[in-house]
Design an enzyme around this catalytic site. Structure first.
Site, PDB file in Angstrom:
ATOM      1  N   ALA A 234       0.828  -1.407   0.135  1.00 35.32           N
ATOM      2  CA  ALA A 234       0.396   0.482  -0.008  1.00 35.32           C
ATOM      3  C   ALA A 234       1.081   1.292  -0.124  1.00 35.32           C
ATOM      4  CB  ALA A 234      -0.805   0.018   1.149  1.00 35.32           C
ATOM      5  N   LYS A 235       0.211   2.322  -0.393  1.00 32.71           N
ATOM      6  CA  LYS A 235       0.693   3.418   0.023  1.00 32.71           C
ATOM      7  C   LYS A 235       1.493   3.461   0.536  1.00 32.71           C
ATOM      8  CE  LYS A 235      -0.056   8.430  -3.068  1.00 32.71           C
ATOM      9  NZ  LYS A 235       1.666   8.072  -3.030  1.00 32.71           N
TER      10      LYS A 235
END
Ligand code: GLU
Length: 290
Positions: A234-235
């Site tokens: 994820a970011k």
């Protein structure tokens, strides 16, 4: 027509795992002589500017596609027509259950835990009238099977549960499962390459396709990218987008190709040797550079 596709949701930037899946989808389509379509799945979770950044990143990676980009938000008439066709054959029912009610009810006898227990399937007209005053109904499919098998290039024949899935939510929004099936059928998509988080959704989608007179596509569910802790990338894991990596002087294409056991500088370089059955079956653990 025969086509593959990439269908991102514009909810944020694509990370290297998403881009890797896009590259595999492109390679599968091009390798098999199919068109490659790009569909933006913007029925919900839309973030301002994300669609354009996603398309730009795909171009930067060297991917191209056939025809105009299609947006689900512009296709309501198709989804409504499919719903009407199902409803006309008695395959749709109104459901008034809240998430909590479904969670608290005992599961359907053959369904997996958490699957719809059938509460509103057989309400009488009077019961429905009463419940319509409480809240707007979602529309569910009256499924006539509890499992369905699909063919997947990496998972073989995969049989999984089918329940009375939501077709239109109580707030009127078309459910992803209906939109994806209608779109793939209408766009001539007969090869679906996507992350393997959607493998368990494929049997219900393929079953729904048969009800809409479409032949289910063949599937390739690609292992996801994970972070060092084994969670889905994820970011928040750091430098995971093309822009983040470019800022650190790292050229993402080579990394992504290497994760597939391939070498080359462009998608076209990989095409001659690409064989989807030989991509790694394990998730790709990506440790972003500091
Ligand atoms: N829009 C979905 C996603 O970004 C993918 C759906 C699909 O490929 O069928 O997760």
């Amino acid at each position: 027509m025969s086509a593959g596709r990439f269908a991102p949701s514009p909810s944020g930037d694509l990370h290297v795992g998403n881009l890797r899946t896009a590259l595999v989808a492109w390679l599968c389509a091009r390798r098999s002589g199919r068109d490659f379509l790009l569909r933006v799945e913007d029925l919900d979770r839309v973030r301002e500017g994300a669609e354009q950044r996603q398309l730009d990143d795909l171009v930067t990676l060297g991917l191209d596609w056939d025809g105009p980009v299609v947006r689900q938000s512009e296709r309501a008439r198709l989804y409504d027509a499919a719903l009407a066709s199902l409803a006309g054959r008695g395959l749709v029912f109104e459901c008034f259950c809240t998430r909590r009610e479904i969670h608290d009810a005992p599961s359907a006898p053959h369904g997996p835990p958490g699957s719809y227990p059938g509460t509103c399937r057989d309400l009488t007209d009077v019961e429905r009238e009463v419940r319509r005053r409480e809240r707007p109904a979602a529309l569910r499919l009256r499924a006539r099977t509890d499992s369905f098998a699909i063919e997947d290039a990496l998972h073989g024949t995969y049989e999984g549960p089918v329940d009375d899935l939501v077709l239109r939510r109580g707030d009127g929004a078309i459910a992803y499962n209906l939109a994806v099936v209608v779109d793939d059928a209408q766009q001539g998509v007969d090869q679906v390459v996507r992350g393997d988080d959607l493998l368990s959704s494929a049997p219900r989608q393929a079953y729904l396709a048969t009800l809409l007179a479409a032949t289910p596509p063949t599937y390739v569910h690609v292992p996801l990218a994970l972070n060092a802790g084994g969670q889905r990338l994820a970011k928040r894991d750091g430098a995971v987008t093309l822009a983040d990596l470019a800022e650190r002087g790292i050229e993402a294409f080579g990394l992504i190709a290497a994760s597939l056991g391939l070498t080359g500088a462009t998608p076209a370089d990989l095409l001659a040797v690409f064989d989807v059955t030989r991509i790694p079956r394990e998730p790709w653990v990506f440790v972003p550079p500091a």
